[in-house]
Design a protein around this motif. Structure first.
Motif, short mmCIF file in Angstrom:
data_model
loop_
_atom_site.label_atom_id
_atom_site.label_comp_id
_atom_site.label_asym_id
_atom_site.label_seq_id
_atom_site.Cartn_x
_atom_site.Cartn_y
_atom_site.Cartn_z
N GLY A 236 0.75 -1.31 0.44
CA GLY A 236 0.41 -0.42 -0.13
C GLY A 236 0.82 1.35 0.14
N LEU A 237 1.86 1.42 0.80
CA LEU A 237 2.93 2.28 1.02
C LEU A 237 2.92 2.76 -0.72
N ALA A 238 3.63 1.56 -1.57
CA ALA A 238 4.33 1.43 -2.34
C ALA A 238 3.47 2.10 -3.65
N GLU A 239 2.12 1.80 -3.10
CA GLU A 239 1.46 2.12 -4.91
C GLU A 239 0.86 3.84 -4.22
N LYS A 240 0.99 4.09 -3.23
CA LYS A 240 1.07 5.31 -2.97
C LYS A 240 2.11 6.63 -2.93
N ALA A 241 2.89 6.23 -2.99
CA ALA A 241 3.98 6.74 -3.40
C ALA A 241 4.09 6.98 -4.69
N ARG A 242 3.89 5.93 -5.53
CA ARG A 242 3.48 6.10 -7.28
C ARG A 242 2.52 7.32 -6.77
N GLU A 243 1.95 7.10 -6.28
CA GLU A 243 0.20 8.26 -6.85
C GLU A 243 0.39 9.44 -6.47
N LEU A 244 1.85 9.69 -5.22
CA LEU A 244 2.45 10.61 -4.69
C LEU A 244 3.63 11.39 -5.42
N TYR A 250 11.03 2.20 2.69
CA TYR A 250 9.74 1.69 3.41
C TYR A 250 9.96 3.38 4.50
N LYS A 251 11.74 3.30 4.81
CA LYS A 251 11.76 4.22 6.33
C LYS A 251 11.25 5.38 5.93
N GLU A 252 12.23 6.17 5.05
CA GLU A 252 12.22 7.57 4.43
C GLU A 252 10.55 7.52 4.02
N LEU A 253 9.89 7.30 2.63
CA LEU A 253 8.75 7.18 2.95
C LEU A 253 7.89 7.53 4.56
N ALA A 254 7.58 6.33 5.03
CA ALA A 254 7.25 6.76 6.17
C ALA A 254 7.66 8.20 7.43
N GLY A 255 8.47 8.63 6.92
CA GLY A 255 8.67 9.60 7.29
C GLY A 255 7.63 11.08 6.78
#
Length: 322
Positions: A236-244, A250-255
């Motif tokens: 879900g995080l990878a998908e949201k990152a692509r969308e944004l 993971y650690k970088e995106l979570a922050g």
């Protein structure tokens, strides 16, 4: 499944959403709850089932499964209604090994969002089974299906039995029609500083309905308000990152502030469905997901709250000092 709906059902995501609304009116409001079904909706639902939903059932589920059962943890109402509309009923069950297995829900007596009604007690050989709620709302079971005790564990047996009744440890409510809804484990109930009893599982389930969210652990016993520890689903995080348009581990995106802003909006939306004392006022996003290997999840993927609070309690306590 939702991300593959265009290929599976030969419908655009927008058309599929509209189709589900029609089918929910027919299958849920009409067939399940006895409401009035319009002829147009019924005709459209039959067309959808024959030409689109059947493809989903065949391609994604093999075509032979007639229904699912769910137990062990609450099932999102949204997910349940999705499968009912597709012609794949899900029966949420409640039971205990100590009471012979399944205790509730049966075809013909279904209410989505509940675990159904109790099985007729007279069907057990050797006597009648009784199920009731204690004054605290705990499910209690008595009858020939209930265990005599844990083998060579008299102390443990004494902890879960009272005057011949098996104490389940599960808190529930029952409506006027006899449908049970499990709200939480009695040991998980949070008592706020204002004396309100809060069942965290409902709040956690609401927030974790979003594909971005992996785990939610609500915190706030004896506090003025509730907070939460949030972990993110890697996919879900990878998908949201692509969308944004974001990149990173993971650690970088979570922050990232963009991710926190999304979670903030999500929680604000879910808070509108809760009583004021149940709302989550602040949260922490962990820079990794919880895992079995780290001792934070059971083998069945349930959160070990005691261990989580021991590890991350200081992070949550900090939210009350800022």
């Amino acid at each position: 499944m939702w991300s593959k709906v265009e290929a599976l059902a030969d419908l655009t995501a927008e058309s599929f959403t509209e189709a589900l609304e029609v089918s929910k009116r027919v299958v849920l409001d009409g067939d399940l709850y006895g409401g009035v079904k319009s002829p147009d909706d019924e005709k459209r639902h039959r067309e959808l089932d024959e030409h689109h939903y059947r493809e989903v059932r065949d391609l994604a589920l093999g075509g032979n499964i007639k229904f699912f059962v769910s137990g062990g943890a609450p099932l999102s109402r949204e997910i349940n209604e999705f499968f009912w509309a597709l012609g794949m009923p899900i029966y949420e069950l409640y039971g205990m090994t100590e009471a012979g297995g399944m205790l509730t829900n049966r075809p013909g007596e279904v209410k989505v969002g509940s675990v159904g009604k109790c099985w007729p007690g007279f069907q057990w050989p050797g006597g009648r089974t009784e199920i009731k709620l204690s004054p605290e709302g705990e499910i209690m079971v008595k009858g020939p299906n209930v265990m005599r005790g844990y083998y060579n564990r008299p102390e443990d047996t004494a902890e879960v039995t009272r005057d011949g009744w098996l104490c389940s440890g599960d808190i529930a409510v029952v409506d006027e029609n006899g449908f049970y809804t499990i709200t939480d484990r009695i040991k998980n109930i949070i008592i706020t500083a204002g004396g309100k009893n809060v069942a965290p599982v409902r709040i956690e389930s609401l927030i974790s309905e979003d594909p971005l969210i992996s785990q939610v652990v609500v915190y706030g016993d004896r506090k003025k308000y509730l907070t939460a520890l949030i972990t993110l689903d890697p996919d879900g995080l990878a998908e949201k990152a692509r969308e944004l348009g974001l990149k990173g581990s993971y650690k970088e995106l979570a922050g990232r502030a963009e991710i926190r802003s999304y979670v903030e909006t999500l929680i604000a939306e879910k808070n509108t469905l809760l009583a004021k004392y149940e709302t989550v006022k602040d949260f922490v996003i962990l820079d990794r997901d919880l895992s079995i290997e780290s001792g934070e999840l059971t083998p069945t993927m349930k959160v070990k709250k005691k261990e989580v609070f021991q590890k991350y309690g200081a992070m949550l306590e900090k939210l009350y000092k800022e």
